[in-house]
Design a protein around this motif. Structure first.
Motif, mmCIF file in Angstrom:
data_model
loop_
_atom_site.group_PDB
_atom_site.id
_atom_site.type_symbol
_atom_site.label_atom_id
_atom_site.label_comp_id
_atom_site.label_asym_id
_atom_site.label_seq_id
_atom_site.Cartn_x
_atom_site.Cartn_y
_atom_site.Cartn_z
ATOM 1 N N ARG A 5 0.758 -0.965 -0.102
ATOM 2 C CA ARG A 5 -0.101 0.120 -0.098
ATOM 3 C C ARG A 5 0.767 1.204 0.070
ATOM 4 O O ARG A 5 1.806 1.263 0.660
ATOM 5 C CB ARG A 5 -0.950 0.071 1.247
ATOM 6 C CG ARG A 5 -1.973 1.095 1.271
ATOM 7 C CD ARG A 5 -3.064 1.026 2.085
ATOM 8 N NE ARG A 5 -3.875 -0.238 1.859
ATOM 9 C CZ ARG A 5 -3.717 -1.375 2.763
ATOM 10 N NH1 ARG A 5 -2.897 -1.391 3.557
ATOM 11 N NH2 ARG A 5 -4.497 -2.304 2.223
ATOM 12 N N SER A 49 0.977 5.465 -9.784
ATOM 13 C CA SER A 49 0.076 5.415 -8.598
ATOM 14 C C SER A 49 0.344 6.533 -7.457
ATOM 15 O O SER A 49 1.022 7.409 -7.487
ATOM 16 C CB SER A 49 0.504 4.193 -7.818
ATOM 17 O OG SER A 49 2.002 4.071 -7.490
ATOM 18 N N GLU A 53 -3.389 3.798 -2.371
ATOM 19 C CA GLU A 53 -3.613 2.747 -3.424
ATOM 20 C C GLU A 53 -2.668 1.551 -3.103
ATOM 21 O O GLU A 53 -1.763 1.628 -2.802
ATOM 22 C CB GLU A 53 -3.120 3.168 -5.040
ATOM 23 C CG GLU A 53 -4.011 4.247 -5.248
ATOM 24 C CD GLU A 53 -3.993 4.616 -7.049
ATOM 25 O OE1 GLU A 53 -4.762 4.299 -7.638
ATOM 26 O OE2 GLU A 53 -2.754 5.232 -7.321
ATOM 27 N N THR A 54 -3.172 0.108 -3.396
ATOM 28 C CA THR A 54 -2.506 -1.029 -3.449
ATOM 29 C C THR A 54 -1.903 -1.022 -4.812
ATOM 30 O O THR A 54 -2.482 -1.006 -5.796
ATOM 31 C CB THR A 54 -3.493 -1.900 -3.136
ATOM 32 O OG1 THR A 54 -4.347 -1.685 -1.850
ATOM 33 C CG2 THR A 54 -2.901 -3.533 -3.098
ATOM 34 N N VAL A 55 -0.590 -1.519 -4.550
ATOM 35 C CA VAL A 55 0.154 -1.669 -5.850
ATOM 36 C C VAL A 55 0.890 -2.993 -5.783
ATOM 37 O O VAL A 55 1.168 -3.488 -4.871
ATOM 38 C CB VAL A 55 1.058 -0.460 -6.025
ATOM 39 C CG1 VAL A 55 0.444 0.782 -6.238
ATOM 40 C CG2 VAL A 55 2.109 -0.469 -4.886
ATOM 41 N N GLY A 80 2.294 -1.829 -11.221
ATOM 42 C CA GLY A 80 1.008 -2.092 -11.349
ATOM 43 C C GLY A 80 0.212 -1.498 -10.145
ATOM 44 O O GLY A 80 0.823 -1.433 -9.163
ATOM 45 N N ILE A 81 -1.166 -1.124 -10.568
ATOM 46 C CA ILE A 81 -1.864 -0.645 -9.420
ATOM 47 C C ILE A 81 -3.083 -1.818 -9.345
ATOM 48 O O ILE A 81 -3.814 -1.990 -10.358
ATOM 49 C CB ILE A 81 -2.580 0.453 -9.915
ATOM 50 C CG1 ILE A 81 -1.816 1.730 -9.853
ATOM 51 C CG2 ILE A 81 -3.653 1.109 -8.864
ATOM 52 C CD1 ILE A 81 -1.958 3.140 -10.728
ATOM 53 N N VAL A 82 -3.257 -2.407 -8.407
ATOM 54 C CA VAL A 82 -4.032 -3.325 -7.975
ATOM 55 C C VAL A 82 -5.750 -2.696 -7.941
ATOM 56 O O VAL A 82 -6.147 -1.711 -7.100
ATOM 57 C CB VAL A 82 -4.067 -3.859 -6.566
ATOM 58 C CG1 VAL A 82 -5.182 -5.011 -6.257
ATOM 59 C CG2 VAL A 82 -2.569 -4.355 -6.608
ATOM 60 N N ASP A 83 -6.550 -3.327 -8.968
ATOM 61 C CA ASP A 83 -7.963 -2.947 -8.723
ATOM 62 C C ASP A 83 -8.769 -3.537 -7.713
ATOM 63 O O ASP A 83 -9.737 -3.136 -7.141
ATOM 64 C CB ASP A 83 -8.437 -2.947 -10.138
ATOM 65 C CG ASP A 83 -7.937 -2.069 -11.057
ATOM 66 O OD1 ASP A 83 -7.788 -0.979 -10.764
ATOM 67 O OD2 ASP A 83 -7.680 -2.657 -12.440
ATOM 68 N N SER A 84 -8.530 -4.958 -7.636
ATOM 69 C CA SER A 84 -9.354 -5.821 -6.753
ATOM 70 C C SER A 84 -8.569 -6.930 -6.628
ATOM 71 O O SER A 84 -7.641 -7.310 -7.420
ATOM 72 C CB SER A 84 -10.971 -6.056 -7.282
ATOM 73 O OG SER A 84 -10.496 -6.892 -8.433
ATOM 74 N N SER A 86 -9.568 -11.096 -5.207
ATOM 75 C CA SER A 86 -10.421 -11.970 -4.961
ATOM 76 C C SER A 86 -9.872 -13.051 -4.213
ATOM 77 O O SER A 86 -8.822 -13.684 -4.374
ATOM 78 C CB SER A 86 -11.160 -12.647 -6.192
ATOM 79 O OG SER A 86 -11.805 -11.656 -6.844
#
Length: 89
Positions: A5, A49, A53-55, A80-84, A86
């Motif tokens: 983060r 970013s 944001e989570t990256v 990269g930027i994490v969108d979600s 699961s």
């Protein structure tokens, strides 16, 4: 690749010439569930970013690959930027 983060920015008035024009961010590594782990790191941002944001980040020699063909002195780079996320369990 690992997740982190973004928890802050790092400002340097004097830095290596290969880092000019780059953004340095403070990142806190996290588990896939978002729990902080380990010590914060300074990372060179290659994706734009921002704080909160989570990256995804990479370390070691691969950290400089995000800036090819430019040669950048980096040991940690945000790639990269994490969108979600699961969870299967």
């Amino acid at each position: 690749m690992d997740m982190a983060r973004v928890i802050g920015t790092v400002v340097c008035t004097i830095k290596d010439d290969t880092l000019k024009g780059t953004t340095l961010l403070l990142v806190q590594p996290v588990t896939p569930r978002g729990t902080p782990q380990g010590r914060p790191l300074v990372a060179v941002d290659s994706v734009g970013s921002g704080v909160g944001e989570t990256v995804f980040y990479v370390t070691g020699r691969e950290a400089s690959f995000a800036f090819l063909p430019a040669s950048v002195v980096a040991d940690v780079s945000i790639v990269g930027i994490v969108d979600s996320v699961s969870h299967l369990s």
